[in-house]
Design a protein around this motif. Structure first.
Motif, PDB file in Angstrom:
ATOM      1  N   MET A   1       0.522  -1.177  -0.068  1.00  0.00           N
ATOM      2  CA  MET A   1       0.214  -0.032   0.105  1.00  0.00           C
ATOM      3  C   MET A   1       0.575   1.123  -0.389  1.00  0.00           C
ATOM      4  SD  MET A   1      -3.038   1.003   2.544  1.00  0.00           S
ATOM      5  CE  MET A   1      -3.529  -0.714   3.251  1.00  0.00           C
ATOM      6  N   GLN A   2       0.458   2.283  -1.277  1.00  0.00           N
ATOM      7  CA  GLN A   2       1.588   3.561  -1.005  1.00  0.00           C
ATOM      8  C   GLN A   2       0.628   4.718  -0.585  1.00  0.00           C
ATOM      9  OE1 GLN A   2       2.830   2.583  -5.233  1.00  0.00           O
ATOM     10  NE2 GLN A   2       4.759   3.155  -4.303  1.00  0.00           N
ATOM     11  N   THR A   3       0.706   5.709  -0.312  1.00  0.00           N
ATOM     12  CA  THR A   3       0.074   6.610   0.302  1.00  0.00           C
ATOM     13  C   THR A   3       1.327   7.632  -0.497  1.00  0.00           C
ATOM     14  OG1 THR A   3      -0.404   6.164   1.991  1.00  0.00           O
ATOM     15  CG2 THR A   3      -1.377   8.561   1.554  1.00  0.00           C
ATOM     16  N   THR A   4       0.465   9.199  -1.797  1.00  0.00           N
ATOM     17  CA  THR A   4       1.505   9.634  -2.223  1.00  0.00           C
ATOM     18  C   THR A   4       0.546  11.193  -2.474  1.00  0.00           C
ATOM     19  OG1 THR A   4       1.784   7.761  -4.223  1.00  0.00           O
ATOM     20  CG2 THR A   4       1.819  10.192  -4.825  1.00  0.00           C
ATOM     21  N   THR A   5       0.994  12.366  -2.307  1.00  0.00           N
ATOM     22  CA  THR A   5       0.771  13.423  -2.498  1.00  0.00           C
ATOM     23  C   THR A   5       1.086  14.188  -4.105  1.00  0.00           C
ATOM     24  OG1 THR A   5       0.790  14.339  -0.299  1.00  0.00           O
ATOM     25  CG2 THR A   5       0.319  16.236  -1.364  1.00  0.00           C
ATOM     26  N   LEU A   6      -0.139  14.434  -4.454  1.00  0.00           N
ATOM     27  CA  LEU A   6      -0.302  14.882  -6.401  1.00  0.00           C
ATOM     28  C   LEU A   6       0.109  16.519  -5.529  1.00  0.00           C
ATOM     29  CD1 LEU A   6      -2.402  12.280  -7.711  1.00  0.00           C
ATOM     30  CD2 LEU A   6      -0.003  12.339  -7.923  1.00  0.00           C
ATOM     31  N   SER A   7       0.350  16.813  -7.256  1.00  0.00           N
ATOM     32  CA  SER A   7       0.154  18.281  -7.317  1.00  0.00           C
ATOM     33  C   SER A   7       0.263  18.277  -8.956  1.00  0.00           C
ATOM     34  CB  SER A   7       1.109  18.960  -6.228  1.00  0.00           C
ATOM     35  OG  SER A   7       2.359  19.219  -6.829  1.00  0.00           O
ATOM     36  N   PHE A   8       0.119  19.629  -8.557  1.00  0.00           N
ATOM     37  CA  PHE A   8       0.101  19.762 -10.473  1.00  0.00           C
ATOM     38  C   PHE A   8       1.585  20.369 -11.058  1.00  0.00           C
ATOM     39  CE2 PHE A   8      -3.881  22.390 -12.630  1.00  0.00           C
ATOM     40  CZ  PHE A   8      -4.596  21.180 -11.366  1.00  0.00           C
ATOM     41  N   ASP A   9       2.797  20.386  -9.828  1.00  0.00           N
ATOM     42  CA  ASP A   9       3.945  20.052 -10.362  1.00  0.00           C
ATOM     43  C   ASP A   9       4.248  18.709 -10.207  1.00  0.00           C
ATOM     44  OD1 ASP A   9       4.122  23.205 -10.270  1.00  0.00           O
ATOM     45  OD2 ASP A   9       4.713  22.998  -7.942  1.00  0.00           O
ATOM     46  N   ASN A  10       4.373  18.018  -9.583  1.00  0.00           N
ATOM     47  CA  ASN A  10       4.158  16.583  -9.632  1.00  0.00           C
ATOM     48  C   ASN A  10       3.173  15.685 -10.310  1.00  0.00           C
ATOM     49  OD1 ASN A  10       1.982  15.576  -7.980  1.00  0.00           O
ATOM     50  ND2 ASN A  10       3.626  15.157  -6.185  1.00  0.00           N
ATOM     51  N   ILE A  11       2.184  15.844 -10.686  1.00  0.00           N
ATOM     52  CA  ILE A  11       0.806  14.872 -11.303  1.00  0.00           C
ATOM     53  C   ILE A  11       2.167  14.282 -12.184  1.00  0.00           C
ATOM     54  CG2 ILE A  11      -0.080  16.048 -13.129  1.00  0.00           C
ATOM     55  CD1 ILE A  11      -2.565  15.299 -11.944  1.00  0.00           C
ATOM     56  N   HIS A  12       2.963  14.384 -13.395  1.00  0.00           N
ATOM     57  CA  HIS A  12       3.916  14.183 -14.364  1.00  0.00           C
ATOM     58  C   HIS A  12       4.167  12.854 -14.072  1.00  0.00           C
ATOM     59  CE1 HIS A  12       6.454  17.035 -13.589  1.00  0.00           C
ATOM     60  NE2 HIS A  12       7.368  16.058 -13.875  1.00  0.00           N
ATOM     61  N   HIS A  13       4.791  13.327 -12.662  1.00  0.00           N
ATOM     62  CA  HIS A  13       6.383  11.590 -12.472  1.00  0.00           C
ATOM     63  C   HIS A  13       4.758  10.601 -12.280  1.00  0.00           C
ATOM     64  CE1 HIS A  13       9.304  14.017 -12.293  1.00  0.00           C
ATOM     65  NE2 HIS A  13       8.674  15.014 -11.909  1.00  0.00           N
ATOM     66  N   HIS A  14       3.097  10.799 -11.674  1.00  0.00           N
ATOM     67  CA  HIS A  14       2.551   9.199 -11.325  1.00  0.00           C
ATOM     68  C   HIS A  14       1.670   8.879 -12.529  1.00  0.00           C
ATOM     69  CE1 HIS A  14       4.945  10.186  -7.074  1.00  0.00           C
ATOM     70  NE2 HIS A  14       4.389  11.835  -7.273  1.00  0.00           N
ATOM     71  N   GLY A  15       1.825   8.941 -13.650  1.00  0.00           N
ATOM     72  CA  GLY A  15       1.171   8.163 -14.825  1.00  0.00           C
ATOM     73  C   GLY A  15      -0.040   8.221 -14.684  1.00  0.00           C
ATOM     74  N   ASP A  16      -0.557   7.381 -14.922  1.00  0.00           N
ATOM     75  CA  ASP A  16      -2.762   7.776 -14.745  1.00  0.00           C
ATOM     76  C   ASP A  16      -2.985   7.655 -12.711  1.00  0.00           C
ATOM     77  OD1 ASP A  16      -2.026   5.009 -13.545  1.00  0.00           O
ATOM     78  OD2 ASP A  16      -3.457   4.837 -15.499  1.00  0.00           O
ATOM     79  N   LEU A  17      -2.236   7.906 -11.867  1.00  0.00           N
ATOM     80  CA  LEU A  17      -2.891   7.774 -10.618  1.00  0.00           C
ATOM     81  C   LEU A  17      -3.793   9.235 -10.115  1.00  0.00           C
ATOM     82  CD1 LEU A  17      -2.122   6.553  -7.962  1.00  0.00           C
ATOM     83  CD2 LEU A  17      -0.818   8.218  -6.920  1.00  0.00           C
ATOM     84  N   PHE A  18      -3.287  10.724 -10.557  1.00  0.00           N
ATOM     85  CA  PHE A  18      -4.804  11.886 -11.381  1.00  0.00           C
ATOM     86  C   PHE A  18      -5.896  11.371 -11.590  1.00  0.00           C
ATOM     87  CE2 PHE A  18      -5.977  15.417 -11.672  1.00  0.00           C
ATOM     88  CZ  PHE A  18      -6.296  16.286 -10.908  1.00  0.00           C
TER      89      PHE A  18
END
Length: 195
Positions: A1-18
């Motif tokens: 299990m992972q927990t990720t904080t997304l922002s417009f600055d890092n969204i591109h690093h997380h594939g389709d997570l957003f």
């Protein structure tokens, strides 16, 4: 299990997570709860999903288990600020304007948590762990942005999960029925300790 904080600055690093998070929100709020919310391409969104916000996803094997959006209370997007304040100002039909005992705050160090959910696909024996991961990351991410307080319109049973985290919190408004479920604005004071 992972927990990720997304922002417009890092969204591109997380594939389709957003986009998966917005799809999970659609499933929770539009499909299951039958809320009348905006959607596009199978994703739920609104005016508060903008560059000032952050999104936290608890996920495993590319499946979203839980999520929350956090927005600073000094955010502005056209006529909108953040959900609790906009409801109080009468800009949202679905949330009563009398949801807080005082005027909704506007300050860089006070953030709002909204669109909190745990997927209905999470087994009962795993829900507590998922909720704890979500809340722990919400508090950590809020503190990293300089927040000292966090507000949220949450189910009225909020004192149970806040106590487990060792966070000081209090009610900031009356218990109101929204879609037949008791809700209340809770105010968390983000001290330096997280248990």
């Amino acid at each position: 299990m992972q927990t990720t904080t997304l922002s417009f600055d890092n969204i591109h690093h997380h594939g389709d997570l957003f986009s998966n998070l917005l799809r999970a929100r659609r499933n929770c709020f539009i499909v299951e709860k039958e809320w009348d919310l905006p959607e596009a391409d199978g994703m739920e969104y609104d005016q508060y999903d903008n560059p000032s916000s952050r999104w936290i996803a608890v996920h495993e094997n590319n499946q979203i288990l839980a999520g929350v959006r956090m927005t600073p209370t000094n955010a502005r997007c056209g006529i909108y600020s953040y959900m609790i304040r906009d409801a109080q100002r009468g800009l949202l039909d679905s949330i009563p304007a009398n949801l807080m005992d005082a005027e909704a705050p506007v300050a860089a160090n006070i953030w709002e948590g909204s669109r909190v959910f745990v997927s209905s696909h999470v087994p009962a024996e795993q829900r507590m762990k998922v909720q704890m991961n979500l809340m722990s990351e919400l508090i950590k991410a809020s503190r990293e942005k300089g927040a000292t307080q966090l507000f949220g319109l949450v189910p009225a049973l909020w004192p149970r999960w806040v106590r487990r985290l060792g966070i000081e919190a209090n009610a900031a408004g009356p218990v109101l029925k929204i879609d037949g479920v008791p809700h209340q604005v809770a105010q968390m004071h983000l001290g330096t300790h997280l248990h």
